[in-house]
Design an enzyme around this catalytic site. Structure first.
Site, short mmCIF file in Angstrom:
data_model
loop_
_atom_site.label_atom_id
_atom_site.label_comp_id
_atom_site.label_asym_id
_atom_site.label_seq_id
_atom_site.Cartn_x
_atom_site.Cartn_y
_atom_site.Cartn_z
N GLY A 185 0.82 -1.19 0.00
CA GLY A 185 0.00 0.00 0.00
C GLY A 185 0.87 1.26 0.00
O GLY A 185 2.05 1.21 0.33
N CYS A 186 0.27 2.38 -0.39
CA CYS A 186 1.04 3.62 -0.50
C CYS A 186 1.48 4.13 0.85
O CYS A 186 2.65 4.44 1.06
CB CYS A 186 0.22 4.66 -1.26
N TYR A 187 0.55 4.24 1.81
CA TYR A 187 0.95 4.68 3.15
C TYR A 187 2.00 3.75 3.74
O TYR A 187 3.04 4.21 4.23
CB TYR A 187 -0.27 4.75 4.08
N THR A 243 4.21 1.90 2.40
CA THR A 243 5.54 2.08 1.79
C THR A 243 6.28 3.24 2.44
O THR A 243 7.45 3.13 2.82
CB THR A 243 5.39 2.33 0.27
N SER A 244 5.58 4.39 2.55
CA SER A 244 6.25 5.57 3.12
C SER A 244 6.64 5.35 4.58
O SER A 244 7.67 5.83 5.03
CB SER A 244 5.36 6.80 2.99
#
Lengths: 345, 345, 345, 345
Positions: A148-150, A152-153
């Site tokens: 997921g994008c969150y 990953t960060s």
């Protein structure tokens, strides 16, 4: 050339995947599908690609597109990749899935947050596709769960500190800010321009389903059972995620040690950049690139370590990372076709 | 490899030039200068390029950077390229100038709108660098005047109609809308976020200095003396220019004929795309690319032809076009290093 | 106190109407309806009004709300106000309709651009509700057709020149730029944040249905048959319309005369401000207010008069103007409850 | 009528103050000054106020404007209000200062974070002007220190929990997101449209000078010595602050108790609204209003209380609060002239 098929290509991760793959020197896109656009020219839906790609949404059944491809990227909604995986693996191909379907080591976690999981073929060997963490295990899998994008960060921001045991595993707080493209291209009241412009809000407070995904990987890194407080926010921009992470240093650990550890941990990585002391990332500096920028600070008067990480949610947070995973699966240098700097300003 | 020097590299056209050149397979950047940043790491000023470029602003005098380079790009303000051109040409190198200095066939026009012109070396052979119009004449020049951003969008929108004599030369009205990056990166009250956000305004009404530049090239194309009404507007976005052009068809000319003419005129061009009937360009579809999208309509009830053209002001309107010109000067395929689709959304 | 009922109150013109009416010293809102929100607290749908209004969407039939009200505002979609008007007028009440239903003197124009018109009660006396033009005729009507947003900005910009015969009636070109709230709050792909942000586009080129509305009123003002070229554009902002109008002066007319005429024409108006020579409007300067700002320029080298007018599309372009019309219908000073400056920045 | 003078009126808090005061029924603005605009018409600098205010920047010395006024608002930069206060108090007038000069109980804190403090007249009786906390003490003062924008959002979000002893005083983490107008209207590279648009960044990490201001008031409320971790962020919007606050409940305290306490604490307040369970504030819902919206959540799996508060940084965070303080000083109902709902969308 790697023969690529894309299932569910009509959304924002789809168009970003096709933009990136159209620049990839070792890829041939052999077919794309979408439920609602059969027969339509792709550049008709996304004129930004006019002249770059000559693709029509196939009327093919999935079986056909799997047959023609070496690897399938799935950008279908959650819950659709299970059946696909069984077929792909049966035909001895590879699947890179951008949904949450295969992200959890324990499928019961998926069931709790997303819904029922059907029977999965024994031949499916999956991995959580964050290459900076799981690169070595990717060789033997046939299904990669793109993160997921969150997560990953967040995971990139916390990995060195947890792996090297520099920070405490309790009390980690993550405050993330995302652009609106993360919500996809499906019309909804909440994502209208007039609703999002000139506004910031928190959402999914204390109940966002990226929380268990983050916790799984942080627990893996620290070899402990980590719980985090995670609050996502929507900010008025199209792309980008900035995660501000608050945690505590273990006894005897200094910011200097932490910085050294981050530089060491990511020293061979193409896409993770540790900013100099006193510098903090802007999402704009990662716009359109596969990069993750990380800044570090220590608040002496409260004893908190503050980690700020920035990515482009559609590239490192989705389609760029998917291509990075493909490069790994096929033994290419990981940055093949991905070595593009951000567009600034 | 072409050895490139960049003078005045600290602005937005500078960073865009370096982003594009960092991807160019035949270019080696040998030096960059800027009055205010000597000795500073480039990626310190523009962290978007961290890891992509390892350049420091030189303390070199211009003579030195000219000596080391095959071609100099100048992104200095108006009025600074004249002296530079004399030096570059004296050393038998090439100059691509992004200012207005060499854009006018008649230097007295420059003097009227911009200011005094010093003595120019007889060896300077200049050309107006819009390759779609002047490509053939570029072979023998040593100074290329890179066109203004508004003129690029307007001239490409009108060229086929004027060259083929399909539209009347009187009464052309041009209403252009630009993003704020066109105003550069120099702090000013008018360009503050809080001033520009959530606002549209016209500026330079009836007196913008891109008017004579547009008129020079339209007059050249039509072999007549064309006067236009040109009104630029500032809209709240970073990049992009959309020009809406109103004109009249000559007797007997239909929209069908116009469309055929546009497709013919641009049939061999890499960067100009004529949209299908009923389609109109969005600046977003050109974001970060060197493309120009053009849409056409005929208003039957008033007899007006409406041409809408979109570019990215920093790419086709500045740095991308400069690289396109460099490719021409050095006999490379014109799209070398420029074949990147727009980033969407 | 004027008893006000609002039909179709759930959209953006609805919430803006309620914001304005909540500040009006002579108004009591007695009921609101909406098809989809019966029983719901209004401030639950629009938390911006929490603490300002204590209204629930009624389950009342329209007959009931008409009975309780002196005046009905209808913010229903086009085609729904005909039946409503018959009922309102039968009960001797007033209707202010924000749709296009009653905007045309000739119902056949409505039918051509919008759709069929049912039988209308003979007692309905309608007027086009642009008070600066039709104020005097408003006394005797029971149905006010509130003007469209684009037409408001355009007609105010052209009225003095046409009424006084200063400009030519042929060849008028109107290039308008609108914020996204004009498209309403109904989810659609085209109005998503990620689609609109950082992009400008033309739409409805040569076929927008505000064209006949503009032409009707300009023809009325000039006592001639006017045709205009009208091109609307979408720009990335929430509120605001800027219309740039190109026309020609009659022989012997100067910019000085035009400016005097504009100042004279609007000398008693509360909401129209003519900017000084060399000043041009920004939509931001009208944000949240009922004002229209107008700037004037003459392009000597082409002989064109350029008129730029700015409004807030949801206030002077919709709900504010509706309240201005109500004030007129009920004999109140026209600026009652509307005398709020724009919010800046 | 209260006679008001404004010193340093040319910035964004100045124009917002004048907008609000122009609507105030009990105020007469008798003079405004600014170093750089003497003699200039105010609405020339801010055309949004054209027709609403007929003020010219005075060439008066400060002594003269103080003589004519009952109360002086100062929107001068930090460090300029000390001398002003001495003069105002000597003449028995009142001062409302929007800078940091009088915010600290202990002037040595000011000196540490801002700079030297000159001699202050003994007659100066100051108070920290957050009316929801210090209203009762305001009666006897002659100088009100208007709070900073971030502190206003944070203190209102934490006050009930700390005052009633519901939350722990250690480990409070505050993650704030602000629009760009908070940086003022002075041109700087960092505040250019092209730098801020489509980007989020943290700044002042672990060292922002609103930290001691927040800590002073939280310590006062809890009668203990509170240290907080405070990280401000810049988001691409003009107005608005959202603060997300993470803290821990004391033993035995539940979210239900917390919610009751918040509703009780703010039950008589005009401007603070506690949102329903499951609702979280959007800055847009406070745009242009003096309101503060607060949402509450409890993260059961980590035991954290999450408080989210939203304000308009220029209204409740600056000029609106200053007028609220003026109302208090002069015995008017606190919401006089301030009872305007937010503009939405």
């Amino acid at each position: 050339m790697i023969k690529v098929g894309i299932v569910g290509a009509s959304g924002y991760t789809g168009v970003e995947l096709i933009r990136i793959l159209s620049l990839h020197p070792e890829v041939d896109i052999v077919g794309i599908t979408s439920n609602n656009h059969e027969g339509r020219e792709y550049s008709d839906l996304y004129p930004s690609l006019k002249g770059y790609i000559n693709l029509r949404f196939d009327e093919l059944c999935e079986a056909e597109i799997i047959r023609k491809s070496d690897v399938i990227f799935s950008a279908l909604p959650n819950g659709h990749a299970y059946g696909l995986a069984n077929e792909v693996v049966a035909k001895n191909k590879k699947l890179i899935d951008l949904s949450a379907d295969f992200r959890f080591n324990d499928f019961s976690v998926y069931e709790k947050w997303y819904g029922p999981v059907p029977l999965i073929d024994q031949k499916v060997k999956r991995i959580y596709g964050l290459p900076e963490i799981h690169r070595m295990e990717m060789k033997d899998v046939n299904v990669v769960a793109n993160p997921g994008c969150y997560p990953t960060s967040v995971i990139l921001g916390l990995a060195p500190g947890l792996r090297y045991g520099l920070i405490k595993t309790e009390g980690i707080i993550i405050d993330s800010k995302s652009g609106v493209s993360g919500a996809g291209h499906k019309p909804s009241f909440a994502n209208l321009y007039a609703e999002c412009n000139e506004s910031v809000k928190a959402y999914g407070v204390a109940c966002h389903r990226h929380t268990p995904e983050i916790e799984q990987e942080l627990s893996y890194l620290s070899e402990s059972n980590i719980k985090v407080t995670f609050t996502p926010h929507l900010v008025p921009m199209t792309r980008g995620i900035l995660s501000t992470i608050y945690c505590e240093l273990r006894d005897g650990i200094t910011l200097y040690i932490v910085r050294e550890a981050f530089e060491e941990f990511y020293s061979n990585e193409s896409f993770v950049k540790i900013l100099d002391d006193g510098q903090f990332p802007r999402t704009k500096d990662t716009y359109g690139s596969n990069n993750c920028h990380i800044g570090l600070a220590y608040d002496e008067h409260t004893g908190k370590l503050i980690i700020v990480s920035a990515i482009d949610n559609l590239v490192k947070g989705a389609s760029g990372q998917a291509v990075q995973n493909m490069n790994n699966l096929f033994g290419l240098p990981e940055d093949t076709g991905l070595n593009l700097p951000a567009i600034y300003p």
